[in-house]
Enzyme design. Structure first.
Site, PDB file in Angstrom:
ATOM      1  N   CYS A 121       0.826  -1.213   0.000  1.00 27.64           N
ATOM      2  CA  CYS A 121       0.000   0.000   0.000  1.00 27.64           C
ATOM      3  C   CYS A 121       0.865   1.271   0.000  1.00 27.64           C
ATOM      4  CB  CYS A 121      -0.921  -0.017   1.217  1.00 27.64           C
ATOM      5  SG  CYS A 121      -1.712   1.554   1.580  1.00 27.64           S
ATOM      6  N   GLY A 122       0.673   2.125  -1.021  1.00 28.87           N
ATOM      7  CA  GLY A 122       1.447   3.354  -1.117  1.00 28.87           C
ATOM      8  C   GLY A 122       1.201   4.306   0.039  1.00 28.87           C
ATOM      9  N   HIS A 123      -0.066   4.448   0.472  1.00 32.27           N
ATOM     10  CA  HIS A 123      -0.386   5.331   1.594  1.00 32.27           C
ATOM     11  C   HIS A 123       0.270   4.821   2.885  1.00 32.27           C
ATOM     12  CE1 HIS A 123      -3.092   7.827  -0.679  1.00 32.27           C
ATOM     13  NE2 HIS A 123      -3.799   6.785  -1.069  1.00 32.27           N
ATOM     14  N   CYS A 124       0.342   3.492   3.029  1.00 32.26           N
ATOM     15  CA  CYS A 124       0.985   2.908   4.210  1.00 32.26           C
ATOM     16  C   CYS A 124       2.480   3.210   4.216  1.00 32.26           C
ATOM     17  CB  CYS A 124       0.761   1.395   4.244  1.00 32.26           C
ATOM     18  SG  CYS A 124      -0.967   0.882   4.286  1.00 32.26           S
TER      19      CYS A 124
END
Length: 260
Positions: free
Chosen positions: A12-15
């Site tokens: 996950c990029g946001h993670c």
């Protein structure tokens, strides 16, 4: 004691963006937080049972656990950068309604908080319960000190709101033990009528799209707010029950495309 858990997926990029902020905040809170605030992370791709137990649908999802209660978790709806995380959780770990005893502290609160609900009297059970249920929505405080009341601009024996939009200092007219009436008062006044939502304004977007799943009424207008006065007059009857907002073509053209 708070335990705050980030449920994440490695892809996950946001993670990935949150990870260094989360690590920095965890270190800061570990060294200076009283009561204790612990930050943790769970990889849902390997801990699938935990993901299912807490109904994790997207990433990252952050949950707040109080004391030793692993059953009733609250959603974290605060900032995603280290300083904001630390500030938000320190406030969250304290009492839902802050007792103000000093005028200088009251003045600092007035400068830092956008919406304040003030009980100029003793904190009752009803007051405390409502503050707990809406503690992440507005700032709650109570006081019996006249100097604090003067600093906030409220009168003894009243429940008031302090803000800088629409009605600046509305006063609750119902009975103090009426939780439903108090909540309706707060809901009616806590967000601006026709809230201006700009591109990237996460706090405004959160109010519009995540506020107790309330329905929306939008005004799509230009930078000179054409039609705003008419819009504000027309929506008075649904204040507190619907979220009203406006988008400008100049600073959020994507909203016009998205909503067609």
């Amino acid at each position: 004691m708070l335990t705050v858990v980030e449920f994440f997926a490695p892809w996950c990029g946001h993670c990935k963006k949150l990870a260094p902020e989360w690590e920095t905040a965890a270190g800061a809170l570990k060294s200076e937080s009283t009561p204790p605030i612990t930050l943790a992370s769970v990889d849902v791709t390997t801990e699938r049972a935990l993901g299912e137990k807490y109904d994790i649908k997207g990433f990252p999802t952050i949950k707040i656990f109080e004391g030793h209660d692993a059953t009733n978790a609250a959603d974290y709806e605060g900032p995603r950068e280290a300083g904001g995380i630390v500030s938000f959780l320190k406030k969250r770990a304290g009492p839902a309604s802050k007792e103000l005893n000093d005028a200088k502290e009251a003045e600092a609160v007035k400068k830092s908080e956008k919406v304040i609900v003030v009980n100029a009297g003793e904190a009752t059970e009803t007051w405390t319960n409502l503050a707990n249920s809406m503690r992440d929505t507005v700032y709650w405080c109570h006081t019996t000190h006249k100097a604090v009341m003067k600093a906030l601009g409220v009168k003894a024996g009243t429940i008031s709101m302090v803000k800088d939009f629409d009605e600046k200092n509305p006063v609750y007219s119902g009975t103090k033990d009426d939780m439903k009436g108090l909540k309706e008062f707060v809901d009616y006044h806590r967000t601006p009528v026709g809230l201006h939502v700009k591109k990237g304004d996460q706090s405004a977007l959160k109010i519009v799209f995540e506020d107790e799943n309330k329905p929306n009424l939008f005004l799509f207008t230009t930078s000179d707010d054409a039609g705003l006065d008419t819009f504000k007059g027309a929506v008075q009857g649904v204040r507190g029950h619907m979220v009203t907002a406006r988008f400008h073509s100049s600073d959020f053209p994507e909203a016009f495309t998205h909503f067609g």
